[in-house]
Design a protein around this motif. Structure first.
Motif, mmCIF file in Angstrom:
data_model
loop_
_atom_site.group_PDB
_atom_site.id
_atom_site.type_symbol
_atom_site.label_atom_id
_atom_site.label_comp_id
_atom_site.label_asym_id
_atom_site.label_seq_id
_atom_site.Cartn_x
_atom_site.Cartn_y
_atom_site.Cartn_z
ATOM 1 N N ALA A 48 17.882 48.159 12.588
ATOM 2 C CA ALA A 48 17.360 47.798 11.457
ATOM 3 C C ALA A 48 16.779 47.122 12.507
ATOM 4 O O ALA A 48 17.257 46.675 13.479
ATOM 5 N N LYS A 49 15.039 46.120 12.431
ATOM 6 C CA LYS A 49 14.896 45.302 13.164
ATOM 7 C C LYS A 49 14.532 44.565 12.309
ATOM 8 O O LYS A 49 13.183 44.273 11.891
ATOM 9 N N GLU B 261 13.261 39.163 7.357
ATOM 10 C CA GLU B 261 12.743 39.782 7.344
ATOM 11 C C GLU B 261 12.743 41.321 7.971
ATOM 12 O O GLU B 261 12.302 40.842 9.117
ATOM 13 N N VAL B 262 13.541 41.827 7.693
ATOM 14 C CA VAL B 262 13.752 42.976 8.506
ATOM 15 C C VAL B 262 13.558 44.382 8.246
ATOM 16 O O VAL B 262 13.143 44.763 7.080
ATOM 17 N N GLU B 263 13.218 45.018 9.016
ATOM 18 C CA GLU B 263 12.518 46.674 9.005
ATOM 19 C C GLU B 263 13.286 47.156 8.766
ATOM 20 O O GLU B 263 13.628 47.582 10.007
ATOM 21 N N VAL B 264 13.809 48.100 7.533
ATOM 22 C CA VAL B 264 14.416 49.774 8.228
ATOM 23 C C VAL B 264 13.910 50.541 7.594
ATOM 24 O O VAL B 264 13.006 50.906 6.444
ATOM 25 N N GLY B 265 13.004 51.710 8.859
ATOM 26 C CA GLY B 265 12.166 52.778 8.352
ATOM 27 C C GLY B 265 10.834 51.945 8.201
ATOM 28 O O GLY B 265 10.076 51.633 9.000
ATOM 29 N N LEU C 207 15.293 41.261 17.271
ATOM 30 C CA LEU C 207 16.320 42.276 17.529
ATOM 31 C C LEU C 207 16.691 43.111 16.437
ATOM 32 O O LEU C 207 16.623 43.203 15.724
ATOM 33 N N ILE C 208 17.401 44.409 17.173
ATOM 34 C CA ILE C 208 17.184 45.612 17.011
ATOM 35 C C ILE C 208 19.013 45.175 16.780
ATOM 36 O O ILE C 208 19.574 45.237 16.993
ATOM 37 N N THR C 209 19.459 45.228 14.644
ATOM 38 C CA THR C 209 21.086 45.390 15.285
ATOM 39 C C THR C 209 21.188 46.879 13.724
ATOM 40 O O THR C 209 20.612 47.294 13.812
ATOM 41 N N ALA C 210 22.145 46.259 13.037
ATOM 42 C CA ALA C 210 22.495 47.592 12.073
ATOM 43 C C ALA C 210 22.385 46.844 10.840
ATOM 44 O O ALA C 210 22.949 45.885 10.317
ATOM 45 N N ILE C 211 22.196 47.547 10.004
ATOM 46 C CA ILE C 211 22.218 46.732 8.350
ATOM 47 C C ILE C 211 22.796 48.101 7.433
ATOM 48 O O ILE C 211 23.013 48.821 7.822
ATOM 49 N N ALA D 87 14.319 52.336 17.515
ATOM 50 C CA ALA D 87 13.435 52.189 16.823
ATOM 51 C C ALA D 87 14.418 52.049 15.669
ATOM 52 O O ALA D 87 15.141 52.199 15.010
ATOM 53 N N SER D 88 13.932 51.189 14.193
ATOM 54 C CA SER D 88 14.948 50.832 12.963
ATOM 55 C C SER D 88 14.731 52.436 11.950
ATOM 56 O O SER D 88 13.887 52.698 12.014
#
Length: 814
Positions: free
Chosen positions: A49-50, A67-71, A88-92, A142-143
């Motif tokens: 996620a971004k 606000e998180v971008e997931v795909g 930040l690129i992380t995991a959701i 990428a997310s």
């Protein structure tokens, strides 16, 4: 030993083998697989996620609205991590996802704000223990991508329970070698060419003062080192097998240790006094040492240490020291790769209570010819991952170099032992498959050169075992043994042990089985004299603990430990016996003498677990255990070479752990068969026993040599018996049992039974005298005995007792 299939596949192809098949094949090779675990299971639904934007939560100081971008989708997430930021690129974990700890993510309102998932830390996903904030991934990702693919988490971990003799498999390359054996491949090691340091061009020295404890020591210097976190691939491999990443240098030494089975250690070169390495034992003033875990350890004189010119800097083969550890400021390293004596390392690790991955391998034995390969591998990785520059040259001290063992293997012998029909080429092929050099000498004889990494191969039969492993135990034909149709001769000593155990079990005793390895301080606890032969014990070269350092020379100490343990569990009424071997030292290089002994102990109530309404609460005494000994001898039907076995009170000839006034020697003439006594108060305190203990010690092998009374049928007596009593005054130092034994020994005609029924001393008996009353039964198998005949027999007995023991009739004193 843990490894992953992805790690193994770097050295050999494992296509066509799933994890279960791999585990089965390794187990059949003798490498028992304890666990097969799919790593990071349950993370399939976790995606990247971004973080698009971050703003303060209106109702909470420590929370943020993200606000998180997931795909292709953007969702709101409430987050409390301190490192969350835009870009930040992380995991959701989205709603409906179940985390490894069982927590299920739901759509929720957090302080009035909607949260459509959770941004995850490494620990929350079970990847590592890092919980300082949410995961920070490569910013180019990428997310919406599956996390297990992004981090290459799809893998399987296999754990092997190694036997102590297979130290060669305490490495991934060692396991790969075994896999190569049954897949008919050749492994691809990471290092193919290794320079040999000649000691030139270096600004440090290495001195080995204890060559027996350190047969080889190599070191190289690296400069320009940059301490930083390891790359993800290295961290992932370490975490997969349960090791915590620290920094690039420490991680490389751990990685190479697992890869090659060779522990390494990196010293901060600037902290080495005199720019020197000295391998020695502690000196007189070096009593403590602070290890890497910031703990002060007490040193003993026989511990091997790695020192600089002034002081110790590491416990050899176990753990480094705090003063020479690598820190973020380190720029120059001295890399150590060495071989240490396994017994020395095991003893040191046990005394310090400091087990480690390094000591685990050194205790089993590392390959002395492989330490340069491991060091070269670590040097290459440090140059690649720590920007290090290796100083040309190095030091390699090898005072313990030995020629490789060569064995002749007879193919016919292989087939005879295994029941196979293998050819020379097949046998040679199996051995070459696991990197064992073989030369065909002709006539079905192979000359095998045992590689240095196989410390377990010493004889031809060890090579036969290797063939059995590689052929496959399931492939070896099954045949039934030829059994002769006759009755085998039974071991008389074994029969005696069985009979003795059955008799004492019937008497209410329980059998104890103790280790043959005991503590050496048992001799002091029993107050044995310095010249007592039982102190001449066989010492173990590599004891598991100090409590099992020598082989026992007597059974009693183990029984006293049993009593203490029972009392600690509130079982105070104790009747135990043990039948076992004791071991006497003969000479250096000679096997000990082994003898079977018997020991029984009694303590507590005379009638344990009995109903107090019908049985007294009396405590057991020396007569109880004496009665047990008499029952044993009677049931065994032994009579002694002298004709009678005597129970003699002998307060002058006692064991140091037995009370003199309670000591009874079991004698066959002049030969002592055993002893009965009460444990002294001092010995009882040494074993933490606070109640009276009575013991019986017997030499079973001496009993075996005694003649037995044959079993014979006897009809009921046809003629009546006559009983006569004898009451004599004898000196107080005369054992009452001696009078009875004298009657039995003289074998007076028609005497069928004799026993003591009273012993008395005190008023009105003269001082220094005691009264002993005996009963004697006479009977003839041919006629009825008249009084005159009985008087003749009886007078002979009385005369013998009076003349032999200085006795007189009780009436004679008046």
């Amino acid at each position: 030993m843990k490894f992953t299939l992805s790690w193994l596949s770097e050295y050999i192809s494992i296509e066509g083998l799933n994890p279960d098949q791999m585990a089965d094949r390794l187990t059949m090779l003798g490498l028992e697989v304890d666990a097969v675990q799919e790593l990071y299971a349950g993370l399939d639904a976790i995606v990247t996620a971004k973080v698009i934007s971050v703003q303060k939560h209106p109702n909470a100081d420590r929370l943020t609205l993200c606000e998180v971008e997931v795909g292709d989708e953007t969702v709101p997430v409430v987050c409390g991590a301190p490192n969350v930021r835009a870009g930040l690129i992380t995991a959701i974990a989205r709603p409906g996802v179940c985390l490894p700890d069982g927590h299920k993510i739901k759509k929720a309102k957090v302080r009035g704000e909607v949260s459509m998932g959770m941004l995850c830390s490494w620990r929350e996903l079970g990847i590592s223990e890092d919980h300082a904030g949410i995961m920070e991934l490569d910013s180019s990702l990428a997310s919406g991508l599956p996390l297990v693919k992004v981090l290459d988490l799809i893998d399987t971990m296999i754990e092997i329970d190694l036997t102590p003799n297979r130290s060669d498999c305490a490495s991934v390359l060692g396991v790969a070698r075994e896999v190569a054996g049954f897949t008919h491949q050749t492994i691809t090691p990471p290092v193919t060419e290794t320079p040999t340091p000649d000691g030139s061009g270096v600004d440090f020295t290495v001195t080995i003062e204890e060559p027996e404890l350190c047969p080889r020591y190599a070191a190289r210097k690296l400069t320009g080192v940059v301490i930083k976190p390891s790359p993800w691939w290295l961290q992932r491999q370490l975490m997969a097998v349960g090791m915590r990443p620290i920094n690039n240098i420490v991680d490389i030494t751990n990685f190479v240790m697992l890869e090659y089975g060779q522990p390494l250690h990196a010293f901060d070169f600037q902290k080495l006094a005199g720019k020197a390495i000295v391998v020695r034992c502690p000196r007189g003033n070096e009593e403590t040492f602070t290890t890497l875990d910031d703990t002060d350890r007490e040193l003993s004189p026989d511990m091997l240490m790695i020192c600089d010119s002034d002081k110790p800097i590491a416990v050899a083969g176990v753990m480094g020291g705090l003063d020479s550890e690598v820190t973020d400021a380190t720029t120059e390293l001295l890399l150590e790769s060495a071989c240490f004596n396994p017994v020395s390392i095991r003893r040191t690790a046990r005394i310090l209570n400091l087990p480690s991955e390094a000591s685990y391998r050194f205790e089993r034995g590392v390959d002395p010819n492989g330490i340069l390969n491991a060091m070269e591998r670590a040097v290459q990785l440090m140059c690649e991952l720590a920007d290090a520059q290796v100083v040309t040259g190095g030091v390699d001290k090898y005072p313990g170099k030995k020629d490789l063992l060569k064995l002749d293997l007879r193919v016919q012998r292989v087939n005879e032992l295994l029941g196979t029909d293998l050819t020379s080429d097949q046998v040679a092929g199996y051995l070459r498959g696991i990197e064992i050099e073989v030369i065909d000498k002709g006539e079905n004889i192979l000359q095998v050169t045992v590689p240095s990494f196989r410390i377990d191969i010493e004889r031809e039969v060890d090579l036969v075992e290797e063939i059995a492993r590689l052929v496959g135990y399931n492939e070896i034909p099954t045949t039934l043994p030829t059994i002769a149709m006759d009755y085998p001769q039974r071991d008389p000593l074994r029969l005696l042990r069985q009979k003795t155990g059955s008799i004492f079990t019937a008497l209410g005793f329980f059998e104890a089985i103790n280790y043959s390895f005991v503590a050496e301080n048992h001799f002091d606890m029993l107050a044995l004299a310095d010249d007592d032969s039982r102190r001449q014990c066989v010492k173990l070269l590599n004891p598991l603990t100090e409590e099992q350092a020598v082989m026992r020379t007597m059974l009693l100490p183990g029984m006293l430990e049993n009593i203490r343990r029972n009392i600690n569990f509130q079982q105070t009424d104790i009747r135990l016996f043990e039948i076992g071997k004791v071991f006497s030292f003969v000479a250096e290089g000679v096997l000990p003498e082994e003898r079977y002994q018997f020991c029984a102990v009694m303590s507590g109530a005379r009638y344990p677990d009995a109903n107090p309404l019908y049985f007294s609460s009396d405590r057991t005494d020396v007569y109880d255990i004496k009665g047990a000994a008499q029952s044993l001898l009677q049931s065994l039907r032994v009579q002694g070479k002298s004709g009678v076995i005597s129970f003699l009170a002998d307060p002058e000839n006692v064991q140091p752990y037995g009370e003199p006034s309670f000591t009874i020697r079991i004698m066959d003439g002049d030969q002592e068969l055993g002893i009965i006594s009460k444990l002294t108060r001092k010995a009882a305190r040494e074993f933490a026993v606070k109640q009276d203990v009575y013991f019986l010690e017997l030499d079973l092998e001496a009993l075996l040599d005694l003649p037995r009374i044959d079993k014979a049928f006897g009809s009921l007596p046809r003629f009546p018996s006559v009983k006569r009593d004898i009451a004599l005054l004898v000196p107080e130092n005369v054992p009452a049992g001696a009078l009875l034994q004298d009657i039995i020994a003289h074998k007076i005609e028609n005497v069928v039974y004799a026993d003591i029924f009273d012993v008395y001393s005190g008023k009105p008996i003269d001082e220094g005298m005691k009264s002993v009353a005996l009963t004697v039964t006479y009977r003839s198998d041919e006629k009825t005995l008249d009084d005159e005949t009985v008087d003749g027999f009886h007078n002979k007995i009385v005369h013998s007792l009076m003349s032999g023991f200085g006795g007189r009739y009780r009436e004679g004193k008046e």
